[in-house]
Scaffold this active site. Structure first.
Site: not given
Ligand code: ASP
Length: 350
Positions: A216, A244-247, A266-269
């Site tokens: 991200t 799927r929608v992340g954070d 950024t990370g595991t959404g």
């Molecule tokens: N946070 C993003 C998501 O979960 C992924 C990322 O940070 O690369 O969609």
């Protein structure tokens, strides 16, 4: 940026942990950006690739510095930085976004203006060239905060934003990455980083390390008038299920700004969503009286790991303090203040 065991904090917020003590008028405007966190190891990054990342981050920061110096609003500076990151295919947002399981791209983005708390977001767009501009258009012209899917694309086109063919976002490296993810035992892969891209392209049969990379992009800004803003944009995770929608487009999770602090994650959404990570930082500052660095460190190093959250964030506060940190091996990142020189980092020991 000062060295730090697991995060890189600029000198203005060195490990002493205090917020910048200067009165806000004396504090220079500041921009911080990120291009994703993850297992980014020197040993696995080619020199050419590393130089490309550093150059791109520095260029975007240098242009942002010019905007800050001439007095542009925080929201404009944050959105322009993210638009530029979307345009660069090194990063997993806009051009260069990762593939879904069915070989498409579904993009998410959000923007938030601190002083007014106006905000806009899009999720699952597939045709608007710059999702962050669509998020801004939602904020300014839709009367809503979030639009999703084909209707969000349609709205963006009504606002005269540029349309691209869905295939435009793809790159051969990302496709190779998808193939690797699909061949791996666990299936879904959260990533894109220099070494992983290279490994995927070179040896598509090699299993991807799931802990590798979150790609991200984001920007946070404090402008000359003390206004704060945040923007975040992503292609999500490689091999994600369609829908799927992340954070990243969820306000308070992957992006948040108020009068006190602006945050982009950024990370595991899924973990960032469950924690409302970006808003948690504001809450810790407002309700627990924590300074920026303490709030950020608590979220990244204490609260996120409890829910399996890997990644990092960037944040600026109303005093011009900046924090860039992560609980992974690295994060593409940088910051600059008006009149200053961009500082760029990738690994955790810089
Ligand atoms: N946070 C993003 C998501 O979960 C992924 C990322 O940070 O690369 O969609």
């Amino acid at each position: 940026m000062s060295a730090h065991p697991s995060s890189a904090a600029p000198s203005r917020h060195a490990s002493s942990g205090g917020a910048a003590g200067s009165p806000s008028e004396a504090v220079k405007p500041v921009l911080a950006i990120h291009g994703g966190a993850g297992t980014i190891l020197r040993s696995r990054m080619s020199g050419v690739m590393e130089a490309a990342y550093r150059a791109e981050l520095a260029k975007i920061l240098a242009d942002g510095e010019r905007q800050l110096a001439r007095g542009d609003a925080a929201l404009d500076v944050a959105i322009e930085a993210v638009r530029r990151l979307e345009e660069c295919e090194l990063f997993n947002a806009g051009k260069g976004a990762v593939y879904t399981a069915d070989e498409r791209h579904e993009l998410d983005a959000s923007v938030m203006d601190g002083p007014t708390r106006r905000a806009g977001a899009v999720a699952g767009v597939t045709r608007v060239r710059n999702p962050v501009l669509a998020a801004r258009a939602v904020m300014e012209h839709s009367g809503h905060v979030m639009l999703i899917g084909p209707a969000a694309d349609t709205f963006a086109f009504e606002q005269q934003l540029e349309r691209v063919e869905p295939g435009w976002f793809g790159t051969p490296q990302r496709l190779a990455q998808l193939r690797v993810a699909q061949a791996s035992a666990s299936g879904q892969v959260l990533d894109h980083d220099g070494q992983t891209l290279a490994a995927a392209a070179a040896t598509p049969e090699a299993p991807l390390d799931e802990r590798t990379k979150f790609g991200t992009v984001g920007a946070v800004v404090r402008d000359a008038q003390g206004r704060l803003a945040a923007a975040t944009s992503t292609g999500g995770m490689t091999n994600k299920r369609s829908g799927r929608v992340g954070d990243s487009p969820i306000l308070g999770a992957g992006c948040y700004a108020d009068a006190r602090v602006a945050v982009s994650c950024t990370g595991t959404g899924e973990a960032f969503m469950r924690l409302a990570a970006a808003h948690e930082i504001s809450a810790l500052m407002r309700l627990a009286g924590q300074p920026l660095e303490a709030a950020c460190r608590r979220v990244v190093f204490e609260e996120l790991p409890v829910v399996g959250g890997e990644g990092g964030l960037i944040a600026v506060d109303d005093q011009g303090g900046v924090w860039l940190g992560f609980n992974t091996e690295g994060m593409y990142r940088g910051w600059v203040e008006a009149g200053g020189t961009p500082a760029v980092g990738i690994y955790k020991d810089e």
